[in-house]
Design a protein around this motif. Structure first.
Motif, PDB file in Angstrom:
ATOM      1  N   HIS A 121      94.426  74.327  85.078  1.00 32.94           N
ATOM      2  CA  HIS A 121      93.641  75.169  85.993  1.00 32.94           C
ATOM      3  C   HIS A 121      94.380  75.364  87.320  1.00 32.94           C
ATOM      4  O   HIS A 121      94.199  76.376  87.996  1.00 32.94           O
ATOM      5  CB  HIS A 121      92.285  74.511  86.290  1.00 32.94           C
ATOM      6  CG  HIS A 121      91.163  74.950  85.394  1.00 32.94           C
ATOM      7  ND1 HIS A 121      90.799  76.263  85.233  1.00 32.94           N
ATOM      8  CD2 HIS A 121      90.308  74.240  84.615  1.00 32.94           C
ATOM      9  CE1 HIS A 121      89.759  76.344  84.399  1.00 32.94           C
ATOM     10  NE2 HIS A 121      89.446  75.121  84.005  1.00 32.94           N
ATOM     11  N   SER A 142      84.367  73.787  88.190  1.00 27.87           N
ATOM     12  CA  SER A 142      84.007  74.463  86.945  1.00 27.87           C
ATOM     13  C   SER A 142      82.676  73.936  86.461  1.00 27.87           C
ATOM     14  O   SER A 142      81.963  73.232  87.172  1.00 27.87           O
ATOM     15  CB  SER A 142      85.092  74.215  85.899  1.00 27.87           C
ATOM     16  OG  SER A 142      85.023  72.881  85.467  1.00 27.87           O
ATOM     17  N   GLY A 143      82.346  74.260  85.212  1.00 28.90           N
ATOM     18  CA  GLY A 143      81.088  73.796  84.649  1.00 28.90           C
ATOM     19  C   GLY A 143      81.124  72.308  84.338  1.00 28.90           C
ATOM     20  O   GLY A 143      80.093  71.654  84.241  1.00 28.90           O
ATOM     21  N   GLY A 144      82.331  71.765  84.198  1.00 28.43           N
ATOM     22  CA  GLY A 144      82.455  70.357  83.849  1.00 28.43           C
ATOM     23  C   GLY A 144      83.026  69.496  84.967  1.00 28.43           C
ATOM     24  O   GLY A 144      82.915  68.274  84.937  1.00 28.43           O
ATOM     25  N   GLY A 170      79.564  74.067  88.888  1.00 30.77           N
ATOM     26  CA  GLY A 170      79.155  75.110  87.941  1.00 30.77           C
ATOM     27  C   GLY A 170      77.870  74.742  87.219  1.00 30.77           C
ATOM     28  O   GLY A 170      77.027  75.603  86.932  1.00 30.77           O
ATOM     29  N   ASP A 174      74.433  76.798  86.846  1.00 32.29           N
ATOM     30  CA  ASP A 174      73.800  77.060  85.552  1.00 32.29           C
ATOM     31  C   ASP A 174      72.343  76.588  85.543  1.00 32.29           C
ATOM     32  O   ASP A 174      71.468  77.252  85.006  1.00 32.29           O
ATOM     33  CB  ASP A 174      74.592  76.385  84.421  1.00 32.29           C
ATOM     34  CG  ASP A 174      75.978  77.007  84.257  1.00 32.29           C
ATOM     35  OD1 ASP A 174      76.151  78.181  84.643  1.00 32.29           O
ATOM     36  OD2 ASP A 174      76.886  76.325  83.752  1.00 32.29           O
ATOM     37  N   GLY A 187      76.537  81.106  86.967  1.00 34.44           N
ATOM     38  CA  GLY A 187      77.382  81.444  88.111  1.00 34.44           C
ATOM     39  C   GLY A 187      77.441  82.929  88.434  1.00 34.44           C
ATOM     40  O   GLY A 187      77.084  83.342  89.546  1.00 34.44           O
ATOM     41  N   PRO A 188      77.892  83.740  87.479  1.00 32.82           N
ATOM     42  CA  PRO A 188      78.064  85.165  87.779  1.00 32.82           C
ATOM     43  C   PRO A 188      76.765  85.847  88.196  1.00 32.82           C
ATOM     44  O   PRO A 188      76.766  86.679  89.098  1.00 32.82           O
ATOM     45  CB  PRO A 188      78.582  85.744  86.450  1.00 32.82           C
ATOM     46  CG  PRO A 188      79.148  84.575  85.695  1.00 32.82           C
ATOM     47  CD  PRO A 188      78.363  83.373  86.134  1.00 32.82           C
ATOM     48  N   ASP A 191      75.745  84.766  91.714  1.00 32.62           N
ATOM     49  CA  ASP A 191      76.690  85.450  92.604  1.00 32.62           C
ATOM     50  C   ASP A 191      76.198  86.881  92.890  1.00 32.62           C
ATOM     51  O   ASP A 191      76.133  87.315  94.050  1.00 32.62           O
ATOM     52  CB  ASP A 191      78.071  85.464  91.898  1.00 32.62           C
ATOM     53  CG  ASP A 191      79.223  85.823  92.819  1.00 32.62           C
ATOM     54  OD1 ASP A 191      78.982  86.360  93.908  1.00 32.62           O
ATOM     55  OD2 ASP A 191      80.383  85.579  92.426  1.00 32.62           O
ATOM     56  N   GLY A 279      86.144  77.840  86.829  1.00 34.14           N
ATOM     57  CA  GLY A 279      85.227  78.970  86.712  1.00 34.14           C
ATOM     58  C   GLY A 279      84.509  79.342  87.993  1.00 34.14           C
ATOM     59  O   GLY A 279      84.332  80.529  88.289  1.00 34.14           O
ATOM     60  N   VAL A 280      84.130  78.356  88.801  1.00 29.94           N
ATOM     61  CA  VAL A 280      83.370  78.641  90.025  1.00 29.94           C
ATOM     62  C   VAL A 280      84.249  79.327  91.083  1.00 29.94           C
ATOM     63  O   VAL A 280      83.736  79.981  91.994  1.00 29.94           O
ATOM     64  CB  VAL A 280      82.708  77.348  90.569  1.00 29.94           C
ATOM     65  CG1 VAL A 280      81.914  77.612  91.837  1.00 29.94           C
ATOM     66  CG2 VAL A 280      81.803  76.726  89.510  1.00 29.94           C
ATOM     67  N   ALA A 282      85.661  81.870  90.702  1.00 26.38           N
ATOM     68  CA  ALA A 282      85.392  83.308  90.578  1.00 26.38           C
ATOM     69  C   ALA A 282      84.291  83.738  91.552  1.00 26.38           C
ATOM     70  O   ALA A 282      84.084  84.929  91.767  1.00 26.38           O
ATOM     71  CB  ALA A 282      84.964  83.631  89.148  1.00 26.38           C
ATOM     72  N   ASN A 283      83.612  82.774  92.149  1.00 26.26           N
ATOM     73  CA  ASN A 283      82.483  83.092  93.046  1.00 26.26           C
ATOM     74  C   ASN A 283      82.942  83.854  94.293  1.00 26.26           C
ATOM     75  O   ASN A 283      83.810  83.391  95.034  1.00 26.26           O
ATOM     76  CB  ASN A 283      81.760  81.802  93.446  1.00 26.26           C
ATOM     77  CG  ASN A 283      80.514  82.077  94.266  1.00 26.26           C
ATOM     78  OD1 ASN A 283      80.573  82.141  95.489  1.00 26.26           O
ATOM     79  ND2 ASN A 283      79.401  82.269  93.599  1.00 26.26           N
ATOM     80  N   THR A 310      88.537  81.199  84.998  1.00 27.03           N
ATOM     81  CA  THR A 310      87.746  80.639  83.895  1.00 27.03           C
ATOM     82  C   THR A 310      88.722  80.186  82.804  1.00 27.03           C
ATOM     83  O   THR A 310      89.900  80.531  82.826  1.00 27.03           O
ATOM     84  CB  THR A 310      86.747  81.682  83.355  1.00 27.03           C
ATOM     85  OG1 THR A 310      87.453  82.876  83.085  1.00 27.03           O
ATOM     86  CG2 THR A 310      85.666  81.966  84.368  1.00 27.03           C
ATOM     87  N   ASP A 311      88.214  79.402  81.844  1.00 29.79           N
ATOM     88  CA  ASP A 311      89.088  78.828  80.823  1.00 29.79           C
ATOM     89  C   ASP A 311      89.844  79.908  80.054  1.00 29.79           C
ATOM     90  O   ASP A 311      89.263  80.912  79.648  1.00 29.79           O
ATOM     91  CB  ASP A 311      88.255  78.003  79.835  1.00 29.79           C
ATOM     92  CG  ASP A 311      87.718  76.738  80.482  1.00 29.79           C
ATOM     93  OD1 ASP A 311      88.134  76.423  81.616  1.00 29.79           O
ATOM     94  OD2 ASP A 311      86.896  76.063  79.843  1.00 29.79           O
TER      95      ASP A 311
END
Ligand code: KG4
Ligand code: ZN
Length: 368
Positions: A121, A142-144, A170, A174, A187-188, A191, A279-280, A282-283, A310-311
């Protein structure tokens, strides 16, 4: 390397979560980024279901590899290596990627590189902004995961500065999206709603920002509960929930803490480059606030474009290419998928250490 043709051509496979990603890079140049997502299959569960993800990876693997090779316009024979996410991530999902990478590397006679998802990443930013300065501070969200990492060599030396003590950033997005009935991933959509809301409408708590709290660790669980309670109270009173203001105020609480701590870590360590990945990253508000605060502190900010945040497989290929460029040992055929691989291991040589480019090929342990 003077001629870009001399730079390593590497294919990368990513299957740590719900995206089957296959990327191809030459050095720091992106040639292909093919992604097959099973996100729609998980949506009705409100989160990623590991068994569903593994099955989807298995089905998507070969077509996605073919698509990436076609997109890059290269032949598998020309590859200098195959890189794969060895961890951390969902065990069953990782195993599909690792098995596929071994099969391709073995069949093609190419070196195999097991790499760390988190380091990938960070490394992906090389595809967008060129070689990473050393050192670079990285905020991975990210989500994790939510961590602050100090990278002095992306292939060998990553120091964890801090991490979340409960939920990942993330994950909080969610969960709040679920409470607001906005769907998954959160997230998206948060946002988007936040853009029309007032970030100061509701004062939500900023976790672990007290004077005696750990400077670089994060906590989002208290925030998540506070937001959920606030929404419940509105509903119980029969009032309409101001979705945009809640989204904006919640998002502001998350990105305020993330950027504050990241900038502080840079200052404390004397590091003048900050990269944000996961992923976050991208916010849109995180990107804007980070830019503002970095500028004020004289820090150069690097954030890859959302598709690379994102992944994806390109990030794995990017780190693999760096491994080849820096002459790191290839992984052995018994490379394990390690669901809790620590970030301090960007590169996973496998069980037999000390091997150079040539593997000791043994069919017995190819699938172990
Ligand atoms: O890195 P990633 O694709 O997968 C993991 O390794 O977890 O990150 C996925 C996470 C999800 O929680 C998703 O809600 C979040 O990234 N995310 C966002 C945005 N886009 C994706 N969070 C906030 N704002 C966004 N624009
Ligand atoms: Zn990730």
């Amino acid at each position: 390397m003077a001629d870009s043709r001399d730079e390593p051509l590497v294919l990368g496979i990513e299957t740590s979560c719900d995206e089957t990603g296959v990327g191809i890079v030459r050095g720091t140049t992106l040639l292909a980024d093919a992604v097959a997502s099973s996100v729609d299959e998980h949506a009705r569960f409100g989160g990623v279901v590991p068994e569903v993800a593994s099955r989807a990876h298995l089905e998507a693997m070969v077509p996605t590899i073919d698509r990436a090779l076609k997109e890059a316009g290269v032949s598998a024979r020309d590859l200098d290596g195959i890189a794969v996410t060895a961890g951390p991530g969902l065990a069953g999902a990782l195993l599909v990627g690792v098995s596929a990478a071994k099969a391709y590397a073995y069949a093609l006679g190419k070196p195999l590189y097991g790499v760390n998802h988190l380091a990938s990443h960070i490394c992906v930013d090389q595809l967008e902004h060129g070689a990473l300065p050393e050192p670079t501070m990285a905020l991975l969200v990210s989500g994790g995961h939510s961590s602050l990492l100090l990278s002095t060599d992306i292939t060998s030396d990553i120091r964890p500065m801090g991490a979340t003590i409960d939920d990942a950033a993330g994950e909080a997005f969610d969960k709040i999206a679920r409470v607001l009935n906005l769907g998954f991933p959160g997230g998206p959509v948060i946002d988007r709603h936040a853009r029309e809301g007032d970030p100061e409408a509701i004062a939500f708590p900023r976790g672990l920002t007290g004077p005696r709290d750990p400077a670089y660790d994060f906590s989002f669980s208290g925030l998540k509960t506070a937001v959920a309670r606030w929404i419940e109270a509105k509903r119980a009173a029969g009032e309409e929930v101001p979705v945009r203001d809640v989204a904006a105020s919640f998002q502001e609480a998350v990105v305020d803490v993330l950027t504050r701590k990241a900038v502080r870590a840079c200052k404390d360590e004397g590091v003048d480059h900050l990269m944000i990945g996961g992923g976050v990253a991208a916010n849109s508000r995180l990107r804007a606030l980070a830019q503002e605060r970095c500028e004020a502190a004289g820090i150069r900010l690097r954030v890859p474009r959302p598709k690379l945040c994102t992944d994806n497989g390109a990030m794995v290929a990017a780190l693999g290419a760096e491994m080849v460029a820096r002459n790191r040992a290839a992984s052995s055929w018994d490379l394990p998928a390690d669901s809790s691989l620590p970030v301090t291991e960007p590169h996973v040589p496998g069980h037999h250490h000390g091997h150079d480019h040539v593997h000791e090929v043994s069919k017995e342990n190819l699938y172990s």
